[in-house]
Design a protein around this motif. Structure first.
Motif, short mmCIF file in Angstrom:
data_model
loop_
_atom_site.label_atom_id
_atom_site.label_comp_id
_atom_site.label_asym_id
_atom_site.label_seq_id
_atom_site.Cartn_x
_atom_site.Cartn_y
_atom_site.Cartn_z
N LEU A 37 0.83 -1.21 0.00
CA LEU A 37 0.00 0.00 0.00
C LEU A 37 0.86 1.26 0.00
CD1 LEU A 37 -2.78 -1.14 2.48
CD2 LEU A 37 -3.03 -0.77 0.03
N GLU A 38 1.95 1.25 0.75
CA GLU A 38 2.86 2.40 0.76
C GLU A 38 3.49 2.62 -0.61
OE1 GLU A 38 5.41 1.44 4.08
OE2 GLU A 38 4.16 2.62 5.46
N ALA A 39 3.84 1.54 -1.30
CA ALA A 39 4.39 1.64 -2.65
C ALA A 39 3.35 2.24 -3.60
CB ALA A 39 4.85 0.27 -3.14
N GLU A 40 2.11 1.84 -3.44
CA GLU A 40 1.05 2.38 -4.30
C GLU A 40 0.80 3.85 -4.00
OE1 GLU A 40 -1.80 2.57 -7.31
OE2 GLU A 40 -0.08 1.28 -6.93
N VAL A 41 0.86 4.23 -2.74
CA VAL A 41 0.71 5.64 -2.37
C VAL A 41 1.84 6.46 -3.01
CG1 VAL A 41 0.84 7.29 -0.45
CG2 VAL A 41 -0.63 5.27 -0.27
N ALA A 42 3.07 5.96 -2.94
CA ALA A 42 4.21 6.67 -3.53
C ALA A 42 4.03 6.80 -5.04
CB ALA A 42 5.50 5.94 -3.20
N ARG A 43 3.57 5.76 -5.69
CA ARG A 43 3.34 5.79 -7.14
C ARG A 43 2.26 6.82 -7.48
NH1 ARG A 43 0.40 3.02 -11.52
NH2 ARG A 43 -1.15 2.35 -10.04
N THR A 44 1.21 6.86 -6.68
CA THR A 44 0.12 7.81 -6.91
C THR A 44 0.59 9.23 -6.67
OG1 THR A 44 -1.45 6.11 -6.23
CG2 THR A 44 -2.26 8.38 -6.27
N ARG A 45 1.40 9.45 -5.64
CA ARG A 45 1.95 10.79 -5.38
C ARG A 45 2.82 11.26 -6.54
NH1 ARG A 45 0.91 12.45 -0.17
NH2 ARG A 45 0.62 10.81 1.37
N ARG A 46 3.63 10.35 -7.11
CA ARG A 46 4.45 10.72 -8.27
C ARG A 46 3.58 11.10 -9.46
NH1 ARG A 46 7.33 6.25 -6.42
NH2 ARG A 46 6.47 4.93 -8.08
N LYS A 47 2.49 10.41 -9.64
CA LYS A 47 1.57 10.72 -10.74
C LYS A 47 0.95 12.10 -10.53
CE LYS A 47 -0.74 9.62 -14.43
NZ LYS A 47 -0.09 9.50 -15.72
N VAL A 48 0.52 12.40 -9.32
CA VAL A 48 -0.05 13.72 -9.01
C VAL A 48 1.00 14.80 -9.25
CG1 VAL A 48 -0.88 15.19 -7.13
CG2 VAL A 48 -1.79 12.87 -7.40
N GLU A 49 2.22 14.58 -8.77
CA GLU A 49 3.29 15.56 -8.95
C GLU A 49 3.56 15.81 -10.43
OE1 GLU A 49 8.04 15.84 -8.01
OE2 GLU A 49 6.77 14.85 -6.53
N GLY A 50 3.57 14.74 -11.21
CA GLY A 50 3.77 14.88 -12.65
C GLY A 50 2.66 15.67 -13.30
N ALA A 51 1.43 15.42 -12.88
CA ALA A 51 0.29 16.14 -13.45
C ALA A 51 0.33 17.62 -13.08
CB ALA A 51 -1.02 15.51 -12.96
N VAL A 52 0.71 17.91 -11.85
CA VAL A 52 0.82 19.30 -11.39
C VAL A 52 1.92 20.01 -12.18
CG1 VAL A 52 1.49 20.77 -9.44
CG2 VAL A 52 -0.16 18.92 -9.11
#
Length: 64
Positions: A37-52
């Motif tokens: 779950l922590e790995a998935e949260v990190a992956r999702t955060r990277r996606k958000v950062e990329g979109a921003v």
């Protein structure tokens, strides 16, 4: 955060995870679940950062 706060989707994996009974899991299984779950949260955060960052680049381009 309540389960009702999540958008309703036909196959909402987050809601399914939240409903799963954790009692039958061992400490090792729970630890592995947390790591996944922590790995998935990190992956999702990277996606958000990329979109921003993408949005900021687009905004800067159109302001020029």
């Amino acid at each position: 955060m309540d389960l009702d706060d999540f958008p309703k989707r036909q196959h909402d994996l987050v809601a399914e995870l939240a409903r799963q009974d954790l009692d039958p899991l061992s400490v090792a299984e729970l630890t592995a679940r947390i790591a996944a779950l922590e790995a998935e949260v990190a992956r999702t955060r990277r996606k958000v950062e990329g979109a921003v960052n993408h949005r900021a680049s687009a905004d800067a381009l159109f302001r020029s």
